[in-house]
Design an enzyme around this catalytic site. Structure first.
Site, PDB file in Angstrom:
ATOM      1  N   ASN A   9       4.741 -12.061  44.883  1.00  0.00           N
ATOM      2  CA  ASN A   9       4.858 -12.986  46.010  1.00  0.00           C
ATOM      3  C   ASN A   9       3.788 -12.598  47.020  1.00  0.00           C
ATOM      4  O   ASN A   9       3.933 -11.612  47.731  1.00  0.00           O
ATOM      5  CB  ASN A   9       6.262 -12.889  46.625  1.00  0.00           C
ATOM      6  N   LYS A  11       2.991 -14.109  49.637  1.00  0.00           N
ATOM      7  CA  LYS A  11       3.379 -14.516  50.997  1.00  0.00           C
ATOM      8  C   LYS A  11       2.187 -15.218  51.689  1.00  0.00           C
ATOM      9  O   LYS A  11       1.419 -15.912  51.023  1.00  0.00           O
ATOM     10  CB  LYS A  11       3.902 -13.308  51.767  1.00  0.00           C
ATOM     11  N   HIS A  95      13.823 -17.588  50.063  1.00  0.00           N
ATOM     12  CA  HIS A  95      13.397 -16.230  50.404  1.00  0.00           C
ATOM     13  C   HIS A  95      13.965 -15.860  51.783  1.00  0.00           C
ATOM     14  O   HIS A  95      14.048 -16.717  52.668  1.00  0.00           O
ATOM     15  CB  HIS A  95      11.870 -16.159  50.409  1.00  0.00           C
ATOM     16  N   GLU A  97      12.732 -14.424  54.225  1.00  0.00           N
ATOM     17  CA  GLU A  97      11.843 -14.716  55.363  1.00  0.00           C
ATOM     18  C   GLU A  97      11.974 -16.174  55.787  1.00  0.00           C
ATOM     19  O   GLU A  97      11.847 -16.504  56.963  1.00  0.00           O
ATOM     20  CB  GLU A  97      10.393 -14.347  55.002  1.00  0.00           C
ATOM     21  N   GLU A 167      17.037  -9.544  46.780  1.00  0.00           N
ATOM     22  CA  GLU A 167      16.109  -8.877  47.686  1.00  0.00           C
ATOM     23  C   GLU A 167      16.859  -8.463  48.946  1.00  0.00           C
ATOM     24  O   GLU A 167      17.024  -9.289  49.873  1.00  0.00           O
ATOM     25  CB  GLU A 167      14.962  -9.813  48.064  1.00  0.00           C
ATOM     26  N   GLY A 173       9.421  -4.979  52.693  1.00  0.00           N
ATOM     27  CA  GLY A 173       8.298  -4.581  53.544  1.00  0.00           C
ATOM     28  C   GLY A 173       8.545  -3.316  54.349  1.00  0.00           C
ATOM     29  O   GLY A 173       7.775  -2.983  55.238  1.00  0.00           O
ATOM     30  N   SER A 213      10.183  -3.633  48.435  1.00  0.00           N
ATOM     31  CA  SER A 213       9.421  -2.381  48.337  1.00  0.00           C
ATOM     32  C   SER A 213       9.309  -1.856  46.907  1.00  0.00           C
ATOM     33  O   SER A 213       9.363  -0.649  46.687  1.00  0.00           O
ATOM     34  CB  SER A 213      10.021  -1.312  49.259  1.00  0.00           C
TER      35      SER A 213
HETATM   36  P1  13P Z   1       7.715  -6.142  49.593  1.00  0.00           P
HETATM   37  O1  13P Z   1       7.481  -5.796  48.146  1.00  0.00           O
HETATM   38  O2  13P Z   1       6.485  -6.146  50.415  1.00  0.00           O
HETATM   39  O3  13P Z   1       8.839  -5.302  50.162  1.00  0.00           O
HETATM   40  O4  13P Z   1       8.249  -7.662  49.621  1.00  0.00           O
HETATM   41  C1  13P Z   1       9.288  -8.020  48.786  1.00  0.00           C
HETATM   42  C2  13P Z   1       9.454  -9.485  48.823  1.00  0.00           C
HETATM   43  O5  13P Z   1       9.868 -10.040  49.820  1.00  0.00           O
HETATM   44  C3  13P Z   1       9.052 -10.247  47.636  1.00  0.00           C
HETATM   45  O6  13P Z   1       9.476 -11.570  47.714  1.00  0.00           O
END
Ligand code: 13P
Length: 256
Positions: A9, A11, A95, A97, A167, A173, A213
């Site tokens: 991803n 992002k 997601h 976010e 997740e 992150g 992560s």
């Molecule tokens: P990270 O791997 O940066 O923690 O992000 C995970 C994520 O949100 C994947 O969709």
């Protein structure tokens, strides 16, 4: 055991040229790859160029979101048909976010999941609890509500190809990945809910990815869990070398 899926991803990262270069490196690193699937979720503006790079390879393309209406006066939105037209076979939906910053709810997630399926896209539905919810002992309840809510309008016919990602919000992150025990416990619980919503055989075939992560140095342990069928990788997917190490996890030991 379903074939593991390693998904990136990106992002809101990578301009078109950077996306093309990263996709090219992933394709090169996946040449001859067997026994695992690879998916790249690129920003909307990079979908066309990435699709060109992935053509003829076994790497699949996803968008990171979509809207459920087919067309019309929805300024700024992107439909499932547009995503298919750009070369995607998959779409990430729900997601954390988007839930946290853009008001996504189980209702909007359900509408998007249903519209994605209707357009021939495979939805990658994301669920996960916040730190406060985990500390309050609500993890199982929260992810079950998100799963049932997100699949509220989903047709049984789509279950076999559905992708699910667990997740935990506190792991995204932050560098604090869930332990393999924590991931396995939630994944096993989600599979039980999926079995209740479909049947045991169908649920056994649904890939439940872990995200939060995931790095080259923790992927082996996570992927050793029986109910972890893949990874959804954010930060570490932006460096081809790291993502490819994740894609090729545990190959040397011949475990998978
Ligand atoms: P990270 O791997 O940066 O923690 O992000 C995970 C994520 O949100 C994947 O969709």
């Amino acid at each position: 055991m379903p074939v593991p899926m390693l998904a990136a991803n990106w992002k809101m990262n990578c301009l078109a040229d950077e996306s093309a270069e990263l996709a090219r490196s992933v394709v090169e690193g996946c040449a001859g790859l067997k026994g695992r699937d690879v998916l790249l979720a690129a920003p909307f503006t990079s979908l066309h160029v990435v699709a060109r790079e992935l053509a003829g390879s076994s790497v699949s393309l996803a968008a990171q979101d979509m809207f459920w209406e087919q067309s019309g006066a929805w300024t700024g939105e992107v439909s499932a048909e547009m995503i298919v037209d750009a070369g995607c076979s998959h779409v990430v939906i729900g997601h954390s976010e988007r839930r946290e910053h853009f008001g996504e709810t189980d209702y909007t997630v359900a509408r998007k999941v249903a519209a994605a399926h209707a357009a021939g896209l495979i939805p990658l539905l994301c669920v996960g609890e916040t730190l406060a919810q985990r500390e309050a002992g609500q993890t199982a309840e929260v992810v079950e509500r998100q799963l049932r809510g997100g699949l509220f309008e989903f047709e049984q016919a789509g279950f076999a190809s559905l992708l699910l990602a667990y997740e935990p919000v506190w792991a995204i992150g932050t560098g604090h990945t869930a332990s393999s025990e924590q991931a396995e416990e939630v994944h096993a619980g989600l599979r039980t809910v999926l079995a209740d919503m479909s049947d045991t055989d169908t649920a056994a075939g649904i890939r439940i990815l872990y995200g939060g992560s995931v790095k080259p140095d923790n992927v082996d342990e996570l992927m050793a869990c029986p109910n972890v069928n893949g990874a959804l990788v954010g930060g570490a997917s932006l460096k081809a070398e790291d993502f490819l190490r994740i894609v090729h996890h545990r190959e040397q030991s011949g475990v998978i």
